[in-house]
Design a protein around this motif. Sequence first.
Motif, short mmCIF file in Angstrom:
data_model
loop_
_atom_site.label_atom_id
_atom_site.label_comp_id
_atom_site.label_asym_id
_atom_site.label_seq_id
_atom_site.Cartn_x
_atom_site.Cartn_y
_atom_site.Cartn_z
N ARG A 87 1.01 -1.29 0.40
CA ARG A 87 0.15 0.03 0.30
C ARG A 87 0.50 1.20 -0.18
O ARG A 87 0.72 2.06 -0.61
CB ARG A 87 -1.26 0.11 1.36
N VAL A 105 2.10 1.90 -3.72
CA VAL A 105 1.28 2.29 -4.25
C VAL A 105 0.83 4.03 -4.35
O VAL A 105 0.44 4.65 -5.08
CB VAL A 105 -0.05 0.86 -4.17
N SER A 106 0.67 4.02 -2.87
CA SER A 106 0.51 5.52 -2.34
C SER A 106 1.76 5.94 -3.01
O SER A 106 1.31 7.42 -3.64
CB SER A 106 0.55 5.57 -1.30
N LEU A 135 1.58 6.71 -6.78
CA LEU A 135 0.49 7.79 -7.01
C LEU A 135 0.37 8.97 -6.84
O LEU A 135 0.40 9.95 -7.87
CB LEU A 135 -1.32 7.57 -5.80
N LEU A 191 2.53 10.19 -9.41
CA LEU A 191 2.26 10.10 -10.33
C LEU A 191 0.90 11.98 -11.57
O LEU A 191 1.16 12.56 -11.74
CB LEU A 191 0.79 9.88 -10.95
N ALA A 192 0.42 12.40 -10.03
CA ALA A 192 0.07 13.36 -9.43
C ALA A 192 0.88 14.45 -9.43
O ALA A 192 0.74 16.06 -10.35
CB ALA A 192 -0.70 13.09 -8.32
N LEU A 209 -6.28 14.18 -8.63
CA LEU A 209 -5.29 14.06 -7.82
C LEU A 209 -4.25 14.21 -6.57
O LEU A 209 -3.68 13.06 -6.23
CB LEU A 209 -4.32 13.42 -9.30
N SER A 252 -2.49 14.03 -1.62
CA SER A 252 -1.06 13.90 -1.30
C SER A 252 -0.32 14.40 -0.64
O SER A 252 1.36 14.38 -0.17
CB SER A 252 -0.35 14.36 -2.95
#
Length: 454
Positions: A12, A15-16, A19, A22-23, A186, A190
């Motif tokens: 997790r 994955v976080s 993300l 990407l953001a 997105l 974050s």
Amino acid sequence: MREKRLGLGGRRSRVSRVLVLLALVLVSVNLRPAITTIAGVMNQVPGAFHLDPAMLPVLGTLPVLAFGVSGPIGPWLARRLGTGPAVALALLFLAAALIVRVLVPPLLLPGTFLAGMAIMTASVLVPQIVKANHGSGWWTGLCTMGFGLGAALGAGLVQPLAQTLGGSLAWALAVWAVPALLGACLIQRSGRRSTPAGTSTRKAGSAAGAVSPLTQGAPSFSVFPAPVIPAPVSPSEVTPLQVTPLRKQRTAWAVTAFFGLQAMLYFAITSWLAVYLVSKGLSSADAAGLLAWFSLAGLPASLLAPVLAGRPAILRIMAPGLGLAVALALLGVLAAPSALQFLMVGILGIVQSAGFGLAMALVVIRSSGPQTAGKLSAMSQGLGFALASLGPLVAGLLHAWTGGWEVTFWALAAQAVVLAAAGFLAIRGPVVNVEPVSSNASPNGLFTLARGGE
């Protein structure tokens, strides 16, 4: 069972982090089209938006001026909302400004200024999010490459978009609000709320073994301000030390000078390169194509420069060396015949983009923590872009005064030599720190330079 939970938590976490990365890349792509789309159709703006042609230089200068005055807004919002929500709010304002400025023609100038403020607000927080996630050089490299990619896409797609949208220049400019809205969605989760000053100090002992889910397993810079955790002490034994203000730290000024000088060179080059190439005998279309090539050629360099900067031996050469390389490339463009301009402009694009990538990396590498990175980012970009706004103006005045380009290019080359000196000073001074530390910290301070996480 415990191992399963740890494995699931690790997945997790990864994955976080993906993300978040990407953001950040999508945010970076959004931070240049508002400028380059207008620059790509500058000659069509007066007819499409009923703007006095005499106001075109003002239109081109407004975003950079907005950069210079809005630097403190990002950290101020981050302290109240958290970095992710602050960037998301800035992108929402950017989307609104992009739409309003072209659909309501009298608001073209103020809308462009507001778009510049929104861009700056988001831009200064990108290094802070990278720092908070212990992002590697690849993180900074991908973000800086996003800036260049956004600039190239904005200039290159505005005409095809106008044709696709029935010849409407207004909608071709407004459509860039869509990726801004997507980036806001997105990035909002974050960032976390900033920790009040001193909290981390008081809890240092109890938090020594804790690992944030956003930073677990994070790759580190080879030159990374690694925390030295003090031994647990009771709150009564902790005496906060006086923190030196950012404006009194010479490394902060060196980083700011490096950022401002490379930005000043960038805006001067992008504003006048096509005009210079036409004076060398190239057609307007070929000159515009070489201007686009200037941005595209630099994309790999903007990605790799922050990665290479993570190696101390390379950084010592790169920081001053890039300034000298830019100086030589500028003189090469000045001296080269038309047939060699594709090569020379490409080289100039590579070294100039590498300078921008290094400037962003220095904010992360030379700061002690996320809060410091955010403040150093605001200082370097705020004052840096205020300085950069003089680049196109001074270059144009030198050209008008002399009637040629030799003095202009030699002046820019001399500025690049000063950039090399700023890079040398930026990596030689102490790490920038504005976060309170306790008196029981290690003798050399709370942070040390580590190599490869050692």
